[in-house]
Design an enzyme around this catalytic site. Structure first.
Site, PDB file in Angstrom:
ATOM      1  N   HIS A 129     -34.511  53.042 -62.693  1.00  6.58           N
ATOM      2  CA  HIS A 129     -34.000  51.745 -63.169  1.00  6.58           C
ATOM      3  C   HIS A 129     -35.020  51.023 -64.061  1.00  6.58           C
ATOM      4  CE1 HIS A 129     -30.935  48.365 -62.074  1.00  6.58           C
ATOM      5  NE2 HIS A 129     -31.395  48.213 -63.302  1.00  6.58           N
TER       6      HIS A 129
ATOM      7  N   ARG B  96     -25.050  50.111 -63.781  1.00  9.79           N
ATOM      8  CA  ARG B  96     -25.239  50.016 -62.330  1.00  9.79           C
ATOM      9  C   ARG B  96     -24.673  51.278 -61.704  1.00  9.79           C
ATOM     10  NH1 ARG B  96     -28.269  46.569 -63.458  1.00  9.79           N
ATOM     11  NH2 ARG B  96     -28.387  44.403 -62.697  1.00  9.79           N
TER      12      ARG B  96
ATOM     13  N   GLU C 111     -30.497  51.918 -54.368  1.00  8.71           N
ATOM     14  CA  GLU C 111     -31.829  51.993 -54.990  1.00  8.71           C
ATOM     15  C   GLU C 111     -32.869  51.418 -54.044  1.00  8.71           C
ATOM     16  OE1 GLU C 111     -31.589  50.163 -58.859  1.00  8.71           O
ATOM     17  OE2 GLU C 111     -30.177  51.669 -59.569  1.00  8.71           O
TER      18      GLU C 111
ATOM     19  N   GLY D 170     -20.821  45.182 -74.717  1.00 11.96           N
ATOM     20  CA  GLY D 170     -21.502  43.879 -74.743  1.00 11.96           C
ATOM     21  C   GLY D 170     -22.652  43.962 -75.737  1.00 11.96           C
TER      22      GLY D 170
ATOM     23  N   ILE E  14     -25.711  45.045 -75.315  1.00 11.40           N
ATOM     24  CA  ILE E  14     -26.456  46.313 -75.274  1.00 11.40           C
ATOM     25  C   ILE E  14     -25.620  47.423 -75.913  1.00 11.40           C
ATOM     26  CG2 ILE E  14     -27.588  48.013 -73.762  1.00 11.40           C
ATOM     27  CD1 ILE E  14     -28.017  45.657 -71.753  1.00 11.40           C
TER      28      ILE E  14
HETATM   29  C1  DGY Z   1     -30.671  43.854 -65.566  1.00 13.22           C
HETATM   30  O1  DGY Z   1     -31.321  42.955 -66.120  1.00 13.22           O
HETATM   31  O2  DGY Z   1     -29.579  43.658 -65.066  1.00 13.22           O
HETATM   32  C2  DGY Z   1     -31.271  45.230 -65.570  1.00 13.22           C
HETATM   33  O3  DGY Z   1     -30.601  46.098 -64.783  1.00 13.22           O
HETATM   34  C3  DGY Z   1     -32.750  45.187 -65.242  1.00 13.22           C
HETATM   35  O4  DGY Z   1     -33.346  44.693 -66.373  1.00 13.22           O
END
Ligand code: DGY
Length: 320
Positions: free
Chosen positions: A286, A238, A267, A156, A158
């Site tokens: 996280h 995740r 978490e 994606g 990122i």
């Molecule tokens: C998200 O935005 O999904 C991240 O895990 C936290 O910024």
């Protein structure tokens, strides 16, 4: 009547003020404690808008109480904490905050990759505890990043930004994704691979795919066994995407070399979690998107989504 909004954690006061211009706002005041479920269950009965975080489970049983709710604005790009189908059935808009956190999360992912490859945390602890006696040829030796092969699972925004960073390190970049990204292949020089081939060929495997029932435990015992014994697994997506028990085994028995984890299945991760006992694991709480600038932008974007939905404008970042 001004719409009522509940905000589940303290967010920047300028953002709260913006929402207060048009809404009646109530906010959970504790910084370090998520809003208790019973408080949320009570608040949700009487609100038009919910501004929440990934720490809140917005499930069917909560939504059953939310008779007036029109919008759930999640201050995160991931929205696996929300039962989107249940919200959609009730005509509730769900929004997220994509885009603004892309570069910051890619930075953290690459930082974690480098820290794990070069054993930075272990090295820092070694020095601080007084173990450093002399320079030594093989002391705290790690894995090379420059020129290595990076496999990205989930290409994606990122993933593409991570690939750009990797190209700066002359890395060969492989990716696996639900659909081919031919433009990214051409522009960034990426190679599409089936998952097994990516796992076998990569020196670094970065998990960046969204969490869903399909990606739960996507990386388990079989997948870890395909990786090189010198390979490093990085997860900034995740926790549930990687089977933690299988990862512990793979790291303990040398099936893979190390792991860098910003996320966990549960978490906050318990301090006695087996993965935290291993020296070849670098762990973070996280913090992928945690820069002051980006968290501020996420808070602003979540507010904008909320206000647009309440005004009936159709928010830009609607996920349902
Ligand atoms: C998200 O935005 O999904 C991240 O895990 C936290 O910024």
């Amino acid at each position: 009547m001004r719409p009522k909004v509940y905000i589940t954690r303290r967010i920047p006061s300028a953002v709260v003020a913006k929402i207060q211009e048009v809404c009646e706002v109530e906010m959970w005041q504790e910084e370090d404690i998520p809003v208790p479920r019973e408080v949320l269950e009570d608040k949700v009965k009487d609100i038009d808008g919910l501004y929440c975080l990934l720490t809140e489970s917005i499930d069917e049983s909560l939504l059953q109480r939310a008779n007036k709710l029109k919008v759930i604005s999640n201050m995160a790009v991931g929205f696996n904490n929300i039962d989107v189908e249940a919200a959609t059935q009730r005509g509730i808009i769900v929004t997220n905050t994509p885009g603004v956190l892309t570069e910051t999360t890619a930075d953290l992912t690459f930082a974690l990759l480098m820290a794990t490859a070069r054993r930075l945390v272990e090295a820092s602890d070694y020095l601080r505890e007084g173990s450093w006696k002399t320079w030594s040829p093989m002391l705290l030796t790690g894995q090379d990043v420059y020129g290595a092969t990076l496999g990205i699972i989930g290409l994606g925004r990122i993933g593409e930004s991570l690939a750009k960073r990797a190209k700066g390190f002359d890395m060969r970049v492989l990716y696996h994704n639900r659909s081919r990204k031919e433009q990214a292949e051409q522009v960034l020089g990426l190679e599409y691979k089936e998952l097994d081939a990516l796992l076998k060929q990569s020196d670094f495997v970065c998990v960046l795919t969204p969490y869903s029932p399909e990606t739960r435990n996507l990386i388990g015992e079989r997948e870890l066994s395909l990786m090189k014994s010198t390979a490093i697994l990085i997860n900034t997506a995740r926790g549930g995407i990687v089977d933690e028990a299988a990862l512990y085994q793979a790291l303990s028995n040398g099936a893979i070399w190390a792991a860098g984890l910003d996320v966990f299945e549960e978490e906050p991760v318990k301090p006695d979690h087996p993965l935290l006992t291993l020296p070849n694991v670098v762990t973070l709480p996280h913090i992928g998107s945690a820069s002051i600038q980006t968290r501020t932008k996420m808070a602003e974007l979540a507010a904008l989504n909320l206000l647009q939905a309440l005004r009936g404008e159709g928010p830009a970042h609607r996920v349902n």
